[in-house]
Design a protein around this motif. Structure first.
Motif, short mmCIF file in Angstrom:
data_model
loop_
_atom_site.label_atom_id
_atom_site.label_comp_id
_atom_site.label_asym_id
_atom_site.label_seq_id
_atom_site.Cartn_x
_atom_site.Cartn_y
_atom_site.Cartn_z
N UNK A 184 -45.34 14.51 -46.54
CA UNK A 184 -44.90 13.43 -47.40
C UNK A 184 -45.30 13.65 -48.85
N UNK A 185 -46.50 14.16 -49.07
CA UNK A 185 -46.94 14.47 -50.43
C UNK A 185 -46.11 15.61 -51.03
N UNK A 186 -45.82 16.62 -50.23
CA UNK A 186 -45.00 17.74 -50.71
C UNK A 186 -43.57 17.29 -51.00
N UNK A 187 -43.06 16.36 -50.22
CA UNK A 187 -41.68 15.90 -50.41
C UNK A 187 -41.50 15.17 -51.72
N UNK A 188 -42.58 14.59 -52.26
CA UNK A 188 -42.50 13.79 -53.48
C UNK A 188 -43.25 14.46 -54.63
N UNK A 189 -43.51 15.75 -54.51
CA UNK A 189 -44.25 16.45 -55.57
C UNK A 189 -43.40 16.52 -56.83
N UNK A 190 -44.08 16.63 -57.95
CA UNK A 190 -43.43 16.79 -59.24
C UNK A 190 -43.93 18.08 -59.87
N UNK A 250 -47.27 6.02 -41.49
CA UNK A 250 -46.13 5.20 -41.92
C UNK A 250 -45.74 5.55 -43.35
N UNK A 251 -46.71 5.57 -44.25
CA UNK A 251 -46.43 5.92 -45.64
C UNK A 251 -45.90 7.34 -45.75
N UNK A 252 -46.44 8.24 -44.94
CA UNK A 252 -45.99 9.63 -44.98
C UNK A 252 -44.51 9.75 -44.65
N UNK A 253 -44.06 9.03 -43.63
CA UNK A 253 -42.65 9.11 -43.25
C UNK A 253 -41.75 8.48 -44.31
#
Length: 304
Positions: A45-51, A287-290
């Motif tokens: 999830x963190x990688x999916x929203x990385x900038x 939950x937040x990760x998904x």
């Protein structure tokens, strides 16, 4: 209330980082010992929203993700699997999630190779004497996929995640991956979508569920043409997701739609509303990760 999509993503990332267990991973609840599934999902999830990091900035989350990936390598068992609770004995169904994370992070060739070797050895029980779909089970029990627990029948979700991990490892044409895709197609419900295992029982059609339907669509994407089975599943998700705010159902469902470029324009609002329901809960990490996986610019890339 969160008004803009970027606001909920930033808030969800911050909350997810705050739920990290010490040391090196995430548990199913705040303060619990790290476990493989929530750790993998949180990192993805963190990688999916990385900038992209600027010349004078550094993404703190990147170091945390790398440390968690190393922790997974440390708890990998001698047979190559990742147990649900790390190094303890138990089923190895979270192994594909670890493989997806290691691939996304790069390196760790040894753990990745051992994990793939275990995944290729692992298989669900089948009944080869059966010559057609079982009237009790409603599907072809000869097809071999992956089980939740050793020595049991193949189920849809562990098969779908195994297919995703093998495809990401460059083994999309391997016979086990091809057989796994065959199982997914065989388990499709006639009216559209997938249930957790069977498509019918004792002649009665089962109801589709959003999370396994999204996972199945993810596994089929870029491996199969857009068939009637895919079209029916997409229509099912487009009909039910507007009324769903459960994070697992919404997250996996939207990932499946996005893999086929079929997510509605309202999807980000649904994710923001689901975040409001999940925020502040001690069990919020997976939950937040998904939600971040489904709402990130790189979410579906992590499964290719």
């Amino acid at each position: 209330m969160v008004d803009r999509g970027e606001d909920w993503r930033s808030a969800a990332r911050g909350e997810l980082l705050g739920l990290r267990s010490r040391p090196r991973g995430w548990g199913y609840r705040k303060g619990a010992s790290p476990a493989v599934e929530p750790t993998c999902l949180a990192c993805l999830g963190l990688l999916a929203t990385r900038r992209p990091a600027g010349p004078e900035s550094r993404d703190e989350a990147a170091a945390i993700v790398a440390d968690a990936a190393d922790w997974l390598a440390d708890v990998q068992r001698p047979d190559g699997s990742l147990g649900a609770a790390g190094a303890s004995s138990g089923p190895g169904w979270p192994t594909p999630l670890g493989l997806l994370l290691w691939r996304a992070c790069g390196g760790r060739e040894g753990p990745r190779r051992r994990g793939v070797e275990w995944l290729l050895r692992e298989q669900g029980e089948s009944w080869t004497s059966t010559t057609h779909a079982s009237p009790v089970l409603g599907h072809d029990p000869r097809i071999v996929g992956w089980p939740w627990v050793d020595g049991t029948h193949s189920w849809l979700e562990p098969t779908a995640t195994a297919v995703l991990a093998l495809r990401a490892a460059g083994l999309g044409a391997h016979p086990r991956c091809v057989e796994g895709l065959r199982l997914i197609l065989d388990r499709a419900i006639e009216a559209g979508g997938w249930n957790y295992g069977n498509k019918s029982a004792f002649g009665n059609a089962l109801r589709p569920q959003p999370a396994p339907t999204g996972l199945a669509l993810l596994a089929l994407a870029r491996q199969n043409a857009r068939t009637a089975i895919v079209d029916r599943a997409i229509r099912y998700l487009q009909e039910v997701l507007p009324g769903i705010r459960a994070c697992s159902s919404l997250g996996w469902g939207l990932l499946g739609l996005r893999a086929w470029d079929s997510a509605p324009a309202e999807a980000d609002r649904w994710l923001a509303e689901a975040f409001q329901h999940a925020s502040g809960r001690p069990d919020a990490a997976p939950k937040l990760a998904l939600l971040l996986l489904a709402g990130g610019d790189h979410g579906t890339d992590l499964f290719e």
